[in-house]
Every structure is written in structure tokens, then in C-alpha cells.
Enzyme design. Structure first.
Site, short mmCIF file in Angstrom:
data_model
loop_
_atom_site.label_atom_id
_atom_site.label_comp_id
_atom_site.label_asym_id
_atom_site.label_seq_id
_atom_site.Cartn_x
_atom_site.Cartn_y
_atom_site.Cartn_z
CG ASN A 208 -1.86 -1.31 1.08
OD1 ASN A 208 -2.52 -1.86 0.41
ND2 ASN A 208 -3.29 -0.85 1.83
CG ASP A 277 -6.61 -4.74 2.85
OD1 ASP A 277 -6.76 -5.30 4.30
OD2 ASP A 277 -6.21 -3.64 2.86
CE LYS A 287 13.27 -10.15 -12.85
NZ LYS A 287 14.30 -9.57 -12.89
N PRO A 303 -3.90 -10.95 7.60
CG PRO A 303 -3.02 -11.14 9.29
CD PRO A 303 -2.46 -11.61 7.73
CE LYS A 335 -11.74 0.19 6.06
NZ LYS A 335 -10.63 1.83 5.82
O1 PMT Z 1 1.91 7.61 5.87
P1 PMT Z 1 1.49 8.98 5.26
O2 PMT Z 1 2.39 8.73 3.99
O3 PMT Z 1 2.35 9.62 5.53
O4 PMT Z 1 0.17 8.59 4.74
C1 PMT Z 1 -0.67 8.66 5.86
C2 PMT Z 1 -1.86 7.39 5.59
C3 PMT Z 1 -2.90 7.93 4.71
C4 PMT Z 1 -1.08 5.93 5.52
C5 PMT Z 1 -2.51 7.19 7.52
O5 PMT Z 1 -2.85 8.93 7.83
C6 PMT Z 1 -4.01 6.58 6.79
O6 PMT Z 1 -4.84 6.81 6.92
N1 PMT Z 1 -3.47 5.74 7.55
C7 PMT Z 1 -4.16 4.10 7.68
C8 PMT Z 1 -4.12 3.16 6.34
C9 PMT Z 1 -5.22 2.58 5.87
O7 PMT Z 1 -5.22 1.36 5.14
O8 PMT Z 1 -6.44 2.32 6.24
P2 PMT Z 1 -7.30 0.91 6.28
O9 PMT Z 1 -8.44 1.92 5.95
O10 PMT Z 1 -6.85 -0.15 5.41
O11 PMT Z 1 -6.51 0.32 7.20
C10 PMT Z 1 -7.99 0.34 8.49
C11 PMT Z 1 -7.54 0.41 10.15
O12 PMT Z 1 -7.03 -0.67 9.79
C12 PMT Z 1 -6.13 1.28 9.91
O13 PMT Z 1 -5.42 1.35 11.56
C13 PMT Z 1 -5.32 0.17 9.71
O14 PMT Z 1 -3.83 0.71 10.14
C14 PMT Z 1 -5.59 -1.52 10.19
N2 PMT Z 1 -5.02 -2.38 9.31
C15 PMT Z 1 -5.90 -2.46 8.27
C16 PMT Z 1 -5.96 -3.72 7.49
C17 PMT Z 1 -4.85 -5.00 8.11
N3 PMT Z 1 -5.20 -6.31 7.32
N4 PMT Z 1 -4.78 -5.09 9.32
C18 PMT Z 1 -5.21 -3.44 9.80
O15 PMT Z 1 -4.42 -3.10 11.10
#
Ligand code: PMT
Length: 398
Positions: A208, A277, A287, A303, A335
Site C-alpha cells: 500500500n 490486505d 525471480k 490478517p 471500521k
Molecule cells: O504515511 P503517510 O504517507 O503519511 O500517509 C498517512 C496515511 C494516509 C497512510 C494514514 O493517515 C492512514 O490513513 N493510515 C491508514 C491506512 C489504511 O490502510 O487504512 P485502512 O482503512 O485500510 O485500515 C483501517 C485500520 O485498520 C488502520 O488503522 C490500519 O492500520 C488497520 N489495518 C488494516 C488492514 C489490516 N490488514 N490490518 C490492519 O491493522
């Protein structure tokens, strides 16, 4: 302010002479002061005066090779704990509002995520001019903080609003915005930041977007608020904030293992990492060769690290981030419930100038019953505001 590093920007105006007293007063409070003058400022006070008062060579140009070799403009921006521009002329504020980087002061202000304070000084009609009013509003919406101006007799002989605040008052106002606080004193905080990268073969990966800037700023702000901070970082190119313990990971599986090992006994977990994800079912040992027909990747879900941490007993206070491009608040709320966490910072990553990689961001922190919006600002400034609110929510829960 003891030990604080303050970059004092001096722009052109008769009030530049007052900045000399400001340097003296800041140093009396124990701050280190680095003066950066605009070219116009040097017409009012010589750099030699500021050099003698600050004890450091004054910077005046982007093109001074010797000075740049000693400390480049980006390092200068990183050096400062905060930036104070006094006097801030109408011209300087207009240039800051529009992101001009044609001189050293403008460039440093663009390259910083530290709080920037402006002490305007100008004729009262210039201050009330619609262009200045619009520039000030724009700067404030981006997190710049205004110190004054005062009302009174002006250098031009007229009376009105536009006098630079007195140096003693500026120092008092700065002291009220301390970088350090004890809001999280005695607490252990675990932060994750950056991307996870999922290897396909020894050469390629999927992942990501995330520079880690937001999460590193959160870790630094938590440390400055008195917490004992552990930062779990994906592959990013950022220095570790002072006083923070850092553990580097690469994949979501490694992130999960470290988070589950570190979270027990922690008071607050803040998850800003952009976790991939999916990962490939099996990483190819060699490779993968390119062929005309392309390849299909067998992807399996990773996970949900945060949801796994939420299963721990006792459960730490959990703050997630939600990076969304549409229906931002609604998806973030879902979420919050699905992951069984206490707060979630909704991040509209489609908003221009915010989100991934950017130096600025804007967030809405959502809890079960309340929400707080944080206007667009530098990521460090935003992180400070976020940490203050998280601390209040944590304390009111306990
Ligand atoms: O790093 P920068 O360039 O400064 O940018 C910051 C940011 C945009 C990355 C940051 O502010 C941000 O929004 N982070 C969350 C990124 C994200 O992937 O969010 P999500 O909506 O997919 O996930 C929701 C939450 O679950 C997050 O806290 C994530 O860490 C957590 N998660 C998600 C997927 C997963 N498999 N495990 C998790 O723990």
C-alpha cells in the site's frame, strides 16, 4: 522553552528592529535561535546584529553555497522545533499563503511540518486589505498561528491595527503553546506506521502507499506528550523521532507478530500503518521470469492486525486510521465498529494536498458518541492536536 530550537524568520519592515529583542528574550528562556532573514529584512537590520545576538551565523539566501554545505535548507527545516516569523510582512504572508519557494524562508516553511507562528507587522490599511485578510484566513486554515497584530500608533504616524506584538508578549504566547506536555505522562503508547510490503519473489512485491510521515509524527507527538513510545515501522525513509524505540518490519505477518508481542501492558495503541490486505499464497524462491502471456498471482487475505490486537485481554485503548476515497465518515464509522476499537481517524486520501506522502493532512477523529474535525495542517501539528484529543478521551474513559 529550555533547549527548544526556534527558527526565527525576519521579513522586511521597520519592526525588524524589534526582532533583535525577541532573539535576546528567547535565548534568556533557554531556546536556541537560528535567524533566517529575507533580502528585504537586511535593508532594515544587518545580519551581523542578529549573528551577535543569536550566536549563530544568520542565513539569508538559498544560494549561499558555504552555508548550504554546513546545513542545507531541508536540514534547517528539520532542525527547528518551531518557526516564528516576526515581523511577518504582508508580502511574506502572501508568499507563504501561496507556497512560494523562491527564497530561503519560503522554502523552509514549505519543507517543515513544525508549527509556524506569524507576528504580522504592517500599516493598518494593508492589514485590513481584502487580499491580506484572505491570505491570513488561508494560512490559519492550514495551521499557521497568528501572534497579534497589536493596535496602536504605527511607524507611518497613523494609528490602527497592524503593530507587531511586543517581543515579551510574543515570548509569553509561545510559552503557552509548549511543544512538551505531560498529557500522556506515565503511559505506554504503541504506534504503527508506514506500509507493509508483501514479497512476490526476491525482486518484486505488492504493498500500500504510505510514506510513514503521519505515523512518525504521531509517535513524536506522543513522546513529546510524555509517553513511553514504541514505533513499529514498515519500510520508510524517515529518521526515528528522538526518544522513541523503533522496531522495523516488512510484511503484515511481521507487523502482526510484533504488535501482539508489544501490545500487552501498553495503554494506547495507535495504528496508522497502511497494511496490505493481501499477500501471495507462496513467495517464489527465485525471480519469476517474464513471459508473453503474463502471470496470475494467487492472493490470500492478510490478517487484520488491529482487530487481532483488539482481542487481547485486557484490551489497550485502540485508535485506528481509515484511509478512504469516498463516503469517508460512513466507512470510517463502519471500521470503528467492525474492528472493535475506541477511536478512528478518518483520512480522506483523495483530498488534494493531504494523505499519502503529503506533508499536510486533515482528519476527523470519530468515537462512539462524538467526533472532532482537525483542519488541514502540517502532519506534526495535526499529530499534536490528535494526541491531545486522544489523551483526553483515554483519561475520560479510565
Ligand atoms: O504515511 P503517510 O504517507 O503519511 O500517509 C498517512 C496515511 C494516509 C497512510 C494514514 O493517515 C492512514 O490513513 N493510515 C491508514 C491506512 C489504511 O490502510 O487504512 P485502512 O482503512 O485500510 O485500515 C483501517 C485500520 O485498520 C488502520 O488503522 C490500519 O492500520 C488497520 N489495518 C488494516 C488492514 C489490516 N490488514 N490490518 C490492519 O491493522
Amino acid at each position: 522553552m529550555n533547549g527548544e530550537k526556534i527558527l526565527l524568520g525576519v521579513s522586511g519592515g521597520i519592526a525588524a528592529y524589534k526582532a533583535c529583542e525577541l532573539v535576546r528574550r528567547l535565548r534568556e528562556r533557554g531556546a536556541e535561535v537560528q535567524v533566517v532573514m529575507t533580502e528585504n529584512a537586511t535593508r532594515f537590520v544587518t545580519p551581523a546584529t542578529f549573528q551577535a545576538l543569536s550566536g549563530r551565523p544568520v542565513r539569508t539566501s538559498l544560494w549561499d553555497e558555504a552555508a548550504e554545505a554546513a546545513m542545507g535548507h531541508i536540514e534547517l527545516a528539520r532542525w527547528a522545533d518551531r518557526i516564528v516569523i516576526a515581523p511577518a510582512s504582508a508580502e511574506t504572508m502572501a508568499r507563504l499563503a501561496h507556497g512560494h519557494a523562491s527564497d530561503l524562508l519560503g522554502t523552509v516553511c514549505l519543507a517543515t511540518d513544525r508549527p509556524v507562528f506569524l507576528a504580522p507587522a504592517m500599516n493598518h490599511l494593508m492589514w485590513r486589505n481584502a487580499a491580506t485578510t484572505a491570505n491570513v484566513a488561508l494560512l490559519q486554515s492550514r495551521g499557521f498561528r497568528m501572534l497579534g497584530p497589536d493596535r496602536g500608533e504605527q511607524a507611518c504616524g497613523e494609528t490602527g491595527e497592524g503593530r507587531m506584538m511586543e517581543p515579551a508578549a510574543i515570548v509569553d504566547a509561545l510559552a503557552k503553546w509548549p511543544l512538551r506536555s505531560d498529557r500522556l505522562a506515565g503511559l505506554r503508547v504503541l504506534v504503527n506506521a508506514g506500509p507493509t510490503l508483501e514479497d512476490i519473489d526476491p525482486v518484486r512485491y505488492i504493498g500500500n502507499r504510505s510514506s510513514g510521515k503521519m505515523g512518525f509524527a504521531v509517535a513524536e507527538a506522543a513522546q513529546l506528550a510524555g509517553a513511553d513510545v514504541c514505533l513499529v515501522a514498515g519500510p520508510v525513509n524517515l529518521p526515528t523521532p528522538a526518544g522513541v524505540r523503533r522496531i522495523d518490519i516488512r510484511s503484515a505477518a511481521q507487523l502482526l507478530a510484533v504488535m501482539l508481542a508489544e501490545a500487552p501492558g501498553v495503554d494506547i495503541v495507535i495504528a496508522s500503518a497502511a497494511v496490505a490486505d493481501f499477500r501471495v499464497r507462496e513467495i517464489a524462491p527465485q525471480k519469476i521470469k517474464r513471459g508473453p502471456e503474463g502471470i496470475h498471482l494467487d492472493l490470500v487475505p492478510n490478517p487484520d492486525v488491529l482487530a487481532e490486537v483488539a482481542r487481547l485481554q485486557p484490551k489497550p485503548f485502540l485508535v485506528g486510521f481509515a484511509a478512504e476515497t469516498e463516503n469517508v465518515l460512513e466507512y470510517a464509522r463502519r471500521k470503528l465498529a467492525k474492528k472493535n476499537i475506541d477511536l478512528i481517524a478518518a483520512n480522506d486520501v483523495a483530498r488534494p494536498g493531504c494523505g499519502f506522502d503529503a506533508n499536510e493532512n486533515a482528519l476527523t477523529l470519530i468515537g462512539a458518541e462524538s467526533q472532532w474535525h482537525f483542519a488541514q495542517a502540517g502532519k506534526f501539528e495535526l499529530a499534536r492536536q490528535l494526541i491531545d484529543r486522544i489523551a483526553l478521551c483515554f483519561r475520560s474513559r479510565s
